[in-house]
Design a protein around this motif. Sequence first.
Motif, short mmCIF file in Angstrom:
data_model
loop_
_atom_site.label_atom_id
_atom_site.label_comp_id
_atom_site.label_asym_id
_atom_site.label_seq_id
_atom_site.Cartn_x
_atom_site.Cartn_y
_atom_site.Cartn_z
N ARG A 279 0.84 -1.19 0.00
CA ARG A 279 0.00 0.00 0.00
C ARG A 279 0.88 1.24 0.00
NH1 ARG A 279 -3.54 -2.90 -1.11
NH2 ARG A 279 -5.69 -3.02 -0.31
N TYR A 280 0.29 2.33 -0.57
CA TYR A 280 0.96 3.62 -0.45
C TYR A 280 0.69 4.20 0.93
CZ TYR A 280 1.78 3.38 -5.45
OH TYR A 280 2.20 3.00 -6.70
N LYS A 281 1.58 5.07 1.37
CA LYS A 281 1.50 5.59 2.73
C LYS A 281 0.18 6.31 3.02
CE LYS A 281 5.35 7.90 2.70
NZ LYS A 281 6.47 8.75 3.22
N TYR B 180 8.09 1.20 7.24
CA TYR B 180 7.69 0.92 5.87
C TYR B 180 7.28 -0.52 5.66
CZ TYR B 180 8.89 5.46 3.97
OH TYR B 180 8.89 6.79 3.67
N SER B 181 7.52 -1.40 6.68
CA SER B 181 7.07 -2.78 6.59
C SER B 181 6.60 -3.21 7.97
CB SER B 181 8.20 -3.69 6.10
OG SER B 181 7.78 -5.04 6.06
N LEU C 272 4.55 1.96 0.64
CA LEU C 272 5.35 2.57 -0.42
C LEU C 272 5.27 4.09 -0.34
CD1 LEU C 272 4.24 0.35 -3.43
CD2 LEU C 272 6.24 0.04 -1.96
N ASN C 273 6.33 4.72 -0.83
CA ASN C 273 6.34 6.18 -0.88
C ASN C 273 5.28 6.65 -1.87
OD1 ASN C 273 6.93 8.88 -1.01
ND2 ASN C 273 9.14 8.59 -1.08
#
Length: 545
Positions: free
Chosen positions: A135-137, A186-187, A211-212
């Motif tokens: 997923r994006y942030k 991030y994970s 993800l960024n």
Amino acid sequence: MGSLKTKGLSLLLSLVTALGIVFSLGGAVSADDLYFIKQPTGGSCDYADTFTITWALNQEPDWVNLEYRRGDDPTWYAGVDFHGSSYQIRYSMGVSSYRLVASKNYKQIYSDPFIVKWTGKDPYSFWTSPESTTRYKSQDYTITWTLGATPRYVKLLKYDKSRGYWTSEAELTGLKKYDIGFHNDYSETFKLFAAFNYGDVYSKTFTVTWLNDSFNVSVISGKTASDTATAGDKVTVTANNSPTGKEFDKWVVTKGKITLADANAAKTTFTMPYEDVSLKATYKDILYEMTVDYDSSMVEVDGIFSIKTSCYGDGYSFTVNPKDGYKLVSVKANGETIKASGSDYKVTQPAGKLVVSVKAEPMVNDGWLQTGAKWMYFESGKPVTDWKQIEGVWYYFDLRGIMATGWKLIDCDWYYFEKSGRMTTGWQKIDGSWYYMDASGYMKNGWVQTGGKWYYLQSSGVMATGWQKISGVWYYFENSGVMCTGWKKLGSWYYFENNGHMTIGWKKLGNIWYYFDEGRMLANTSKKIGGKTYYFDASGRCTNP
């Protein structure tokens, strides 16, 4: 000898059993003691069904109880007492090993342990679990799950990598879905925990990789505040100033799925998606008015005409030719004189209105003017057009002012003009044929009486001669065009009435009867007419009328 001993021992055991005497680790039991004569057995059964066990005791016990063990726990737990010789087992969390305990006179005996293999979907488990995802942030991850039975509570656990153990992240009791959002890592790894009365269960572990969500923004022929934007942000784009002669048309998206607030506005916005975006501003030509001003009666201008759709930089090449009797005065573009390049004039559309002006003037003010082999007549500096009587003679001038000669179709009638331009009337021999023009000058056709004689003019206006069939009736016209009447020898004798009709059939002239067969007079012959035979002499007279 050994075989005889074995048979004897078997016989002894059978006798002892029949007398109610059994052996166990504790030694011999009397025949009044309770024991199983049929052991319950295990098997397979779906979690949603019941498993029936049966057994038999040598006598009626005071009570029977089903004991069970959970998983690897060695302890036997007792259930509810019951009576009878069968029982239906329902699945209980983690239980698969069972045995019966029966009591008589405060003494208890136990059956052999047996196992029920439960199949299908365990109600005390996660039937579906969240999957690992990316997923994006700025996006939430909505997790869903299902359980076979309703737990006391459900929690979301998160693995704390820095500490090396699981921590409670959220209380999910009573929910069917839950949104997980990005925090710091991030994970992140999770699992679900459900608690039941008799134990706890866990979902499978899943990981969310964040993800960024910052993406590139590329604008061609325009600009934006930044070359990057975060998904979900409102981005404003502005088109560059329009090139000369053009105006903004619309935005064209070349990359990315976006919806512009107004694609036709030079400044607009869109919401940044989860991908790079490219778009460009496009421009269209400004349409200018280009006017060509000239007097078409004096001069011909070819290759250019007035339009309202001329574009900046459009080039036009045109020719200017004064008409007969006129001369060119000037050619200008927006008031500035332009000169011919060879036989052509050239102009270019500026960023604004373009006016091409061509001026001419007559060579004379009044009277006759010869231009080549053509003649014109001027009054007050303008060529005469249409009909004009000059010194008692009628002339005709076309729209250009050129004097008519020869045949001319005017208002659906044909006229003939001499080389001098004089309109003709009366009989005219033209190219070997005779025509008749009435007093007004137009060519006649059909019947004409002149000089006491009748003539017939064909649709072409040509005077008829010889045989002519007109409206179903035969006539004969002399070479002079005069309609024939009376007797006429044309190989055979014919007779024409006063109206010119060719006679057919019987005709009495004086006291003599004649017969005209298809117009020809019968002579020296006989003919049966109406059932009677008639005779005709050499002069055509009927001898027996």
